[in-house]
Structure formats: structure tokens, C-alpha cells
Design an enzyme around this catalytic site. Structure first.
Site, short mmCIF file in Angstrom:
data_model
loop_
_atom_site.label_atom_id
_atom_site.label_comp_id
_atom_site.label_asym_id
_atom_site.label_seq_id
_atom_site.Cartn_x
_atom_site.Cartn_y
_atom_site.Cartn_z
N GLN A 5 -11.69 7.00 -61.96
CA GLN A 5 -11.63 8.39 -62.43
C GLN A 5 -12.37 8.60 -63.74
O GLN A 5 -12.65 9.73 -64.13
CB GLN A 5 -10.17 8.84 -62.60
CG GLN A 5 -9.43 8.98 -61.29
CD GLN A 5 -8.03 9.48 -61.53
OE1 GLN A 5 -7.14 8.69 -61.85
NE2 GLN A 5 -7.83 10.78 -61.44
N CYS A 41 -3.54 15.51 -58.99
CA CYS A 41 -4.48 14.48 -59.44
C CYS A 41 -5.38 15.08 -60.51
O CYS A 41 -5.87 16.20 -60.34
CB CYS A 41 -5.30 13.99 -58.25
SG CYS A 41 -6.53 12.74 -58.69
N LEU A 42 -5.60 14.34 -61.58
CA LEU A 42 -6.46 14.84 -62.67
C LEU A 42 -7.89 15.05 -62.18
O LEU A 42 -8.64 15.81 -62.79
CB LEU A 42 -6.44 13.86 -63.85
CG LEU A 42 -5.08 13.70 -64.56
CD1 LEU A 42 -5.17 12.61 -65.62
CD2 LEU A 42 -4.63 15.02 -65.18
N GLU A 44 -2.34 5.89 -57.59
CA GLU A 44 -3.37 5.25 -58.43
C GLU A 44 -4.02 4.08 -57.69
O GLU A 44 -5.23 3.87 -57.80
CB GLU A 44 -2.78 4.79 -59.77
CG GLU A 44 -2.17 5.90 -60.63
CD GLU A 44 -3.04 7.13 -60.80
OE1 GLU A 44 -4.28 7.00 -60.83
OE2 GLU A 44 -2.48 8.24 -60.89
N HIS A 73 -6.68 5.20 -55.37
CA HIS A 73 -7.95 5.52 -56.04
C HIS A 73 -8.90 4.30 -56.03
O HIS A 73 -10.11 4.46 -55.97
CB HIS A 73 -7.72 5.91 -57.50
CG HIS A 73 -7.47 7.37 -57.73
ND1 HIS A 73 -8.39 8.35 -57.41
CD2 HIS A 73 -6.43 8.02 -58.29
CE1 HIS A 73 -7.91 9.54 -57.75
NE2 HIS A 73 -6.71 9.37 -58.28
NI NI Z 1 -5.45 10.81 -58.97
#
Ligand code: NI
Length: 164
Positions: free
Chosen positions: A51, A88-89, A131, A134
Site C-alpha cells: 500500500q 481499506c485505506l 492485511e 494485500h
Molecule cells: Ni487494505
């Protein structure tokens, strides 16, 4: 310390598989510090290295007591079920309902190079799953049971305000 740019959905980097961390170098320690600062700044529960544009198997999870840095994490036990809210960011302003285990145990390396095992329930269990996904290029919206409509999102945010 630095606040890093969070990559948003649509960027192909979020769809790549991350490589293991082979050694805890000063660069990895710096990355962990910067990711922690970024996570706090964004008011998130977790952040994965891809991310912030780094294709390494490393995630940070705020379990409510501390920010865990998990290197080369693996889920070694999962039990129960939950269907709860997730965001989610990298997917701003979107919320969805996901189906996740209720209790999850992760084995990982910490920044001291030690193998640790941590167990989380509820939000922390969701966060571990989210996470770790990801690291394999998976976003929660891929598997969400339901993505909230704008009306449902408004409703949810209002309820949260009440709780606060
Ligand atoms: Ni996320």
C-alpha cells in the site's frame, strides 16, 4: 520518520504478489517506522507494505494496544466466523461487509528477527486477514459479501458518530 503516500485502488502495484523479507536491514526498520507514522496519520487499523509501494511481505496492525509489525506473516490458525464492516485505506470512502474468521493466529517475524505468534479477535482478526491478503494482491472488495451503497454508508457513519 515520514508519512508515506498510500497507493489507491486501480494502481497495478496493489495486485502484485509480494516477496518475503530476507533480512531485517536498516531500510526495513525505517520502512516499519514510516508505515507506523502513516497508519497513525491515516487513522487506520492496518497497513501493508504494497500500500506504500513496497512489494515485500510486511504488514502493520494496530490491535488496540500497540502497533504490531509482522514480517513474512502467515495465518496458522483460524476459528469461528464473523460478518462485519471493513474498509481499506487504498479504497477510500467505501465500506463493505466481509465474511472472516472470528479468531485468527498469525506467525511472523518481528523487527528483532524473532518468530512471534499473535492472536486477534474481532476487528484485529479481520485486520490480520485483510492485511495478509494485500501481500498476495487481494483487496477486501474482491470477496466482500456486500459493498455498502452511498445511502447505507451515510447511515453507518451517522450511527458511528452516535457511538462516539
Ligand atoms: Ni487494505
Amino acid at each position: 520518520m515520514a508519512i508515506l503516500n498510500i497507493v489507491k485502488e486501480g494502481d497495478p502495484i496493489l495486485r502484485k504478489k509480494c516477496r518475503p523479507v530476507t533480512e531485517i536491514t536498516p531500510r526495513i526498520r525505517q520502512l516499519a517506522e514510516d508505515m507506523a507514522e502513516t497508519l497513525i496519520d491515516a487513522n487506520g487499523a492496518g497497513l501493508a507494505a504494497p500500500q506504500v509501494g513496497i512489494l515485500r511481505r510486511m504488514v502493520l496492525v494496530d490491535n488496540g494496544e500497540e502497533i504490531l509489525t509482522l514480517i513474512n506473516p502467515e495465518i496458522i490458525a483460524a476459528e469461528g466466523e464473523q460478518e462485519e464492516m471493513e474498509g481499506c485505506l487504498s479504497v477510500p470512502d467505501v465500506w463493505g461487509i466481509t465474511h472472516r474468521p472470528a479468531r485468527v493466529t498469525v506467525r511472523a517475524m518481528n523487527l528483532a528477527g524473532e518468530t512471534i505468534e499473535v492472536t486477534g479477535e474481532g476487528l484485529t482478526a479481520r485486520c490480520f486477514c485483510h492485511e495478509l491478503d494485500h501481500l498476495d494482491g487481494v483487496l477486501y472488495i474482491d470477496n466482500a459479501v456486500h459493498i455498502l451503497t452511498p445511502e447505507e454508508t451515510d447511515e453507518m457513519l451517522k450511527e458511528r458518530e452516535k457511538e462516539d
